[in-house]
Design an enzyme around this catalytic site. Sequence first.
Site, PDB file in Angstrom:
ATOM      1  N   ASP A  13      17.393  60.217  34.029  1.00 15.35           N
ATOM      2  CA  ASP A  13      18.578  60.267  34.910  1.00 15.35           C
ATOM      3  C   ASP A  13      19.523  61.409  34.537  1.00 15.35           C
ATOM      4  O   ASP A  13      20.727  61.322  34.768  1.00 15.35           O
ATOM      5  CB  ASP A  13      19.350  58.937  34.875  1.00 15.35           C
ATOM      6  CG  ASP A  13      18.465  57.743  35.162  1.00 15.35           C
ATOM      7  OD1 ASP A  13      17.756  57.777  36.177  1.00 15.35           O
ATOM      8  OD2 ASP A  13      18.474  56.788  34.355  1.00 15.35           O
ATOM      9  N   HIS A  41      13.938  61.114  41.574  1.00 10.92           N
ATOM     10  CA  HIS A  41      14.629  62.395  41.489  1.00 10.92           C
ATOM     11  C   HIS A  41      15.454  62.613  42.753  1.00 10.92           C
ATOM     12  O   HIS A  41      14.922  62.639  43.858  1.00 10.92           O
ATOM     13  CB  HIS A  41      13.628  63.536  41.284  1.00 10.92           C
ATOM     14  CG  HIS A  41      13.013  63.519  39.923  1.00 10.92           C
ATOM     15  ND1 HIS A  41      12.088  64.448  39.488  1.00 10.92           N
ATOM     16  CD2 HIS A  41      13.189  62.673  38.875  1.00 10.92           C
ATOM     17  CE1 HIS A  41      11.737  64.176  38.243  1.00 10.92           C
ATOM     18  NE2 HIS A  41      12.394  63.102  37.855  1.00 10.92           N
TER      19      HIS A  41
END
Length: 432
Positions: A13, A41
Amino acid sequence: MEKLIILGAQWGDEGKGKIVDLLSEHFDITVRYQGGSNAGHTVVVNSQKFILHLLPTGILHEHVKGVIAQGMVVDLEVLHKEVKNLEEKGIYVKERLFISDRAHLVMPYHKLLDSLFEKKKGIGTTLRGIGPAYMFKYGRKGIRISDLKDEKRFYTLLEDNLDFVKNICEKVFCEKFDLDINQIYEEQLRYFEEFKENVVDLLRFFNTQKGSVLFEGAQGTLLDVDMGTYPYVTSSNASALGLSNGTGMPPKYFSDAFFLGVAKAYTTRVGEGPFPTELKGEEGEKLRELGGEYGSTTGRPRRCGWLDLVALKYAVQVNGLDGFVITKLDVLDTFDEVKVCVAYELDGEVIDYFPASYSELIRVKPVYKTLKGWKKSTKGAKDVSELPKEALDYVKFIEEYTGVPVVMLSTGPKRDEYIWLKEILRTRSGYS
């Protein structure tokens, strides 16, 4: 052939999606080589938000080829939905998508096992079947995409696996098993029919293609199955260690590559496991809200804490990083003081390394250095002259501690919200 490897330097992340999207425009091929649909993503293009779970982020550029390599575990249903979702938004990728015939499949029974294992152990999995799919792969019970070319063999493998899973469900977990072999068989063959023209021998592909290649890591170094905070890790090598076996290319192939680590200006983690700098009070909540720290795959709130430089330097050593991109610097804009962890205290002793032992990691206490906050907005900044001195001091401290230059800062989610700090990567990638 120019090669760039982009890796997560924390627990995932970190904002890799935006960085890959930004840089991949200047490459011919982008490659995902490990993980599966547990990755998420996120990219914002022209105010449109895209979340990709299986497809390489670079494929959003119409001239870029996208590769799903053999180290990934592929859920064909998710891939189907992802491709269709892009087509509905006017982005067509089928002609530019290449899938390794050696990649293993994520099957419905893997997701069933994932939910049962999570109830039993609770490590914070995404419940997408990734762990069981890798378990079957290394237990030599996996089904590869190439197996779907032989329908009779596929049915036999499926039959054997369903019998195996049925026994686990009923005899170990005392749960009802009601998956239908014919339904799974027909669904998988239908999805395979959709993508069979995209399936390639990846070794031949890499040895015949010309042009520059960007390799896109998923998750992050501290989730690597070997080098991460085991057992609270993902099921693949989410560090540079996964490159060779994930692509089928020898280590020598990557010897001239640039290894770029992506890290947030603070630290986050999703799910369970050790997190030395976690903030559980108001400061942690403030980071979460300012940073919008909720998982792109699960929607779960992320745990937040100060930047852990001990862990970041460990990521440098594991991956052999040549440079950093620091993201979400703007999230720290309103803090009077900003802390960074420069060492750990373990049982009264100060240490400067990242322990392998789970029992040690949960006991370490962070040793902080406090830096002055900048109390000025850096959001959307596009030139280094727009940054306050204290923000630049923060970046310089990261460089000095890790021994690795910060080549770029990301100052917001949009494509154009970034600042180049060093020419070392800019000239190699052709980006201006």
